[in-house]
Design a protein around this motif. Structure first.
Motif, mmCIF file in Angstrom:
data_model
loop_
_atom_site.group_PDB
_atom_site.id
_atom_site.type_symbol
_atom_site.label_atom_id
_atom_site.label_comp_id
_atom_site.label_asym_id
_atom_site.label_seq_id
_atom_site.Cartn_x
_atom_site.Cartn_y
_atom_site.Cartn_z
ATOM 1 N N LEU A 151 14.882 -87.137 -5.295
ATOM 2 C CA LEU A 151 15.899 -86.222 -4.778
ATOM 3 C C LEU A 151 15.995 -84.962 -5.638
ATOM 4 N N ARG A 152 15.902 -85.151 -6.967
ATOM 5 C CA ARG A 152 15.932 -83.995 -7.874
ATOM 6 C C ARG A 152 14.759 -83.060 -7.605
ATOM 7 N N GLU A 153 13.583 -83.650 -7.430
ATOM 8 C CA GLU A 153 12.403 -82.835 -7.145
ATOM 9 C C GLU A 153 12.571 -82.100 -5.813
ATOM 10 N N ASN A 154 13.076 -82.812 -4.814
ATOM 11 C CA ASN A 154 13.318 -82.173 -3.518
ATOM 12 C C ASN A 154 14.343 -81.045 -3.648
ATOM 13 N N LEU A 155 15.396 -81.307 -4.449
ATOM 14 C CA LEU A 155 16.419 -80.295 -4.655
ATOM 15 C C LEU A 155 15.839 -79.075 -5.371
ATOM 16 N N ARG A 156 15.010 -79.323 -6.387
ATOM 17 C CA ARG A 156 14.355 -78.202 -7.093
ATOM 18 C C ARG A 156 13.497 -77.384 -6.127
ATOM 19 N N ALA A 157 12.730 -78.068 -5.310
ATOM 20 C CA ALA A 157 11.875 -77.371 -4.334
ATOM 21 C C ALA A 157 12.732 -76.568 -3.355
ATOM 22 N N ASP A 158 13.823 -77.169 -2.882
ATOM 23 C CA ASP A 158 14.713 -76.460 -1.963
ATOM 24 C C ASP A 158 15.343 -75.235 -2.631
ATOM 25 N N LEU A 159 15.721 -75.388 -3.908
ATOM 26 C CA LEU A 159 16.300 -74.260 -4.633
ATOM 27 C C LEU A 159 15.272 -73.141 -4.821
ATOM 28 N N GLN A 160 14.025 -73.504 -5.052
ATOM 29 C CA GLN A 160 12.982 -72.485 -5.173
ATOM 30 C C GLN A 160 12.778 -71.757 -3.859
ATOM 31 N N VAL A 161 12.790 -72.487 -2.761
ATOM 32 C CA VAL A 161 12.672 -71.858 -1.442
ATOM 33 C C VAL A 161 13.852 -70.925 -1.206
ATOM 34 N N LEU A 162 15.050 -71.391 -1.560
ATOM 35 C CA LEU A 162 16.250 -70.561 -1.395
ATOM 36 C C LEU A 162 16.164 -69.312 -2.261
#
Length: 119
Positions: A32-43
């Motif tokens: 979930l942390r990795e997914n959140l990091r990826a989502d934050l990078q996209v954002l």
């Protein structure tokens, strides 16, 4: 040795199952942390594009303003050049008139004298 299906799990098996669940939860949270990091990078990329778009639009407005100033200056220069050409043409006409008029008057006087008229 085989365990009958109705047998109760041992404490070791329960402990092992709990440890496995905890490990799975940790892995899930890490995922979930990795997914959140990826989502934050996209954002962050999207936010950067939005800022870039605003900067682009302001740059376009600035370019349009500069073009308007250049067009206004060019139109003023064209008007000034036309006025200068008109002024130069008027000065040439006046200068030619100033030299030609006395010559014409003198030529007319000579012609009248040659015809026998009185001055």
């Amino acid at each position: 040795m085989s365990v009958p299906p109705t047998a109760e799990p041992t404490l070791w098996e329960l402990q092992r199952a709990i440890l496995q669940i905890r490990e799975d939860q940790r892995d899930g949270i890490a995922g979930l942390r990795e997914n959140l990091r990826a989502d934050l990078q996209v954002l962050a990329g999207r936010i950067e594009q939005a800022v870039t778009k605003d900067v682009y639009l302001s740059d376009q407005r600035l370019t349009e303003q500069r073009l308007a100033v250049l067009e206004r200056d060019l139109a003023a220069e064209v008007r000034a050049r036309a006025a200068a050409e008109d002024s130069a043409a008027a000065a040439r006409r006046w200068l030619i008139g100033a030299f030609v008029a006395p010559l014409v008057v003198a030529a007319l006087q000579l012609w009248m004298l040659s015809k026998g008229g009185h001055p």
